[in-house]
Scaffold this motif. Structure first.
Motif, PDB file in Angstrom:
ATOM      1  N   GLU A 125       0.828  -1.207   0.000  1.00 61.21           N
ATOM      2  CA  GLU A 125       0.000   0.000   0.000  1.00 61.21           C
ATOM      3  C   GLU A 125       0.865   1.261   0.000  1.00 61.21           C
ATOM      4  OE1 GLU A 125      -3.248   0.157  -0.405  1.00 61.21           O
ATOM      5  OE2 GLU A 125      -3.348  -2.033  -0.509  1.00 61.21           O
ATOM      6  N   LYS A 126       1.963   1.230   0.733  1.00 64.42           N
ATOM      7  CA  LYS A 126       2.864   2.382   0.783  1.00 64.42           C
ATOM      8  C   LYS A 126       3.470   2.661  -0.588  1.00 64.42           C
ATOM      9  CE  LYS A 126       6.945   3.998   3.236  1.00 64.42           C
ATOM     10  NZ  LYS A 126       7.980   3.649   4.215  1.00 64.42           N
ATOM     11  N   THR A 127       3.946   1.609  -1.270  1.00 67.62           N
ATOM     12  CA  THR A 127       4.536   1.811  -2.598  1.00 67.62           C
ATOM     13  C   THR A 127       3.484   2.234  -3.614  1.00 67.62           C
ATOM     14  OG1 THR A 127       4.348  -0.547  -3.099  1.00 67.62           O
ATOM     15  CG2 THR A 127       6.453   0.226  -2.238  1.00 67.62           C
ATOM     16  N   GLN A 128       2.271   1.710  -3.509  1.00 69.79           N
ATOM     17  CA  GLN A 128       1.208   2.119  -4.429  1.00 69.79           C
ATOM     18  C   GLN A 128       0.841   3.581  -4.225  1.00 69.79           C
ATOM     19  OE1 GLN A 128      -0.060   0.527  -7.033  1.00 69.79           O
ATOM     20  NE2 GLN A 128       1.390  -1.105  -6.603  1.00 69.79           N
ATOM     21  N   ASN A 129       0.794   4.024  -2.978  1.00 67.27           N
ATOM     22  CA  ASN A 129       0.495   5.442  -2.704  1.00 67.27           C
ATOM     23  C   ASN A 129       1.603   6.343  -3.219  1.00 67.27           C
ATOM     24  OD1 ASN A 129      -1.937   4.806  -1.513  1.00 67.27           O
ATOM     25  ND2 ASN A 129      -1.081   4.743   0.560  1.00 67.27           N
ATOM     26  N   GLN A 130       2.855   5.907  -3.107  1.00 71.97           N
ATOM     27  CA  GLN A 130       3.972   6.699  -3.624  1.00 71.97           C
ATOM     28  C   GLN A 130       3.918   6.781  -5.144  1.00 71.97           C
ATOM     29  OE1 GLN A 130       7.451   4.824  -2.020  1.00 71.97           O
ATOM     30  NE2 GLN A 130       7.259   5.825  -0.031  1.00 71.97           N
ATOM     31  N   ARG A 131       3.548   5.692  -5.802  1.00 71.28           N
ATOM     32  CA  ARG A 131       3.439   5.700  -7.272  1.00 71.28           C
ATOM     33  C   ARG A 131       2.308   6.632  -7.726  1.00 71.28           C
ATOM     34  NH1 ARG A 131       4.074  -0.708  -8.667  1.00 71.28           N
ATOM     35  NH2 ARG A 131       6.267  -0.850  -8.146  1.00 71.28           N
ATOM     36  N   LYS A 132       1.196   6.590  -7.013  1.00 72.91           N
ATOM     37  CA  LYS A 132       0.076   7.464  -7.371  1.00 72.91           C
ATOM     38  C   LYS A 132       0.458   8.929  -7.163  1.00 72.91           C
ATOM     39  CE  LYS A 132      -3.618   4.206  -6.421  1.00 72.91           C
ATOM     40  NZ  LYS A 132      -4.739   3.858  -5.520  1.00 72.91           N
ATOM     41  N   ALA A 133       1.218   9.212  -6.127  1.00 76.45           N
ATOM     42  CA  ALA A 133       1.635  10.587  -5.859  1.00 76.45           C
ATOM     43  C   ALA A 133       2.590  11.086  -6.950  1.00 76.45           C
ATOM     44  CB  ALA A 133       2.304  10.676  -4.493  1.00 76.45           C
ATOM     45  N   LYS A 134       3.442  10.212  -7.472  1.00 81.88           N
ATOM     46  CA  LYS A 134       4.376  10.599  -8.531  1.00 81.88           C
ATOM     47  C   LYS A 134       3.638  10.872  -9.835  1.00 81.88           C
ATOM     48  CE  LYS A 134       8.556   8.350  -6.892  1.00 81.88           C
ATOM     49  NZ  LYS A 134       9.562   7.319  -7.164  1.00 81.88           N
ATOM     50  N   LEU A 135       2.576  10.114 -10.089  1.00 81.01           N
ATOM     51  CA  LEU A 135       1.832  10.290 -11.328  1.00 81.01           C
ATOM     52  C   LEU A 135       0.987  11.570 -11.319  1.00 81.01           C
ATOM     53  CD1 LEU A 135       0.650   6.634 -12.041  1.00 81.01           C
ATOM     54  CD2 LEU A 135       2.440   7.922 -13.196  1.00 81.01           C
ATOM     55  N   GLN A 136       0.632  12.039 -10.149  1.00 77.57           N
ATOM     56  CA  GLN A 136      -0.207  13.254 -10.083  1.00 77.57           C
ATOM     57  C   GLN A 136       0.620  14.470 -10.003  1.00 77.57           C
ATOM     58  OE1 GLN A 136      -2.754  12.741  -6.723  1.00 77.57           O
ATOM     59  NE2 GLN A 136      -3.904  11.114  -7.693  1.00 77.57           N
TER      60      GLN A 136
END
Length: 110
Positions: free
Chosen positions: A99-110
């Motif tokens: 979940e932490k890595t998925q949230n970081q990936r979503k933050a990078k894409l936005q």
């Protein structure tokens, strides 16, 4: 694709955390009867050989052998409980990391 394996591992961890510790082997499709049969097939002759070598005959030897088997059974139950809790702990830790890595990936894409 590595992403597919990550999703599969996440789904496996989700199913693992939702089940009870005594049913974890069903989630990963592991049948515990076969290794248990092999273990019993090895341990009983081994115990009888040790008993005869130590010269424990008669009813005292049978009582000691029975106590040894009972102790071994309790040990195996403790190992199973420990492994069940360990698998749950590992799956929860993986889920938190995922979940932490998925949230970081979503933050990078936005």
């Amino acid at each position: 694709k590595p992403g597919v394996y990550g999703e599969y591992l996440r789904d496996l961890c989700v199913r693992t955390t939702r089940t009870r510790s005594y049913k974890v082997h069903r989630v990963v499709s592991f049948e515990p009867i076969a290794p248990a049969c092999v273990l019993v097939r090895i341990l009983i002759p081994l115990g009888l050989a040790i008993k005869s070598r130590m010269g424990l005959g008669g009813w005292v030897g049978h009582i000691q052998f029975g106590l040894l088997l009972a102790f071994f059974f309790v040990f195996l139950v403790a190992v199973k409980i420990f492994l069940g809790f360990s698998i749950h702990w590992i799956s929860r830790a993986f889920m938190a990391s995922y979940e932490k890595t998925q949230n970081q990936r979503k933050a990078k894409l936005q």
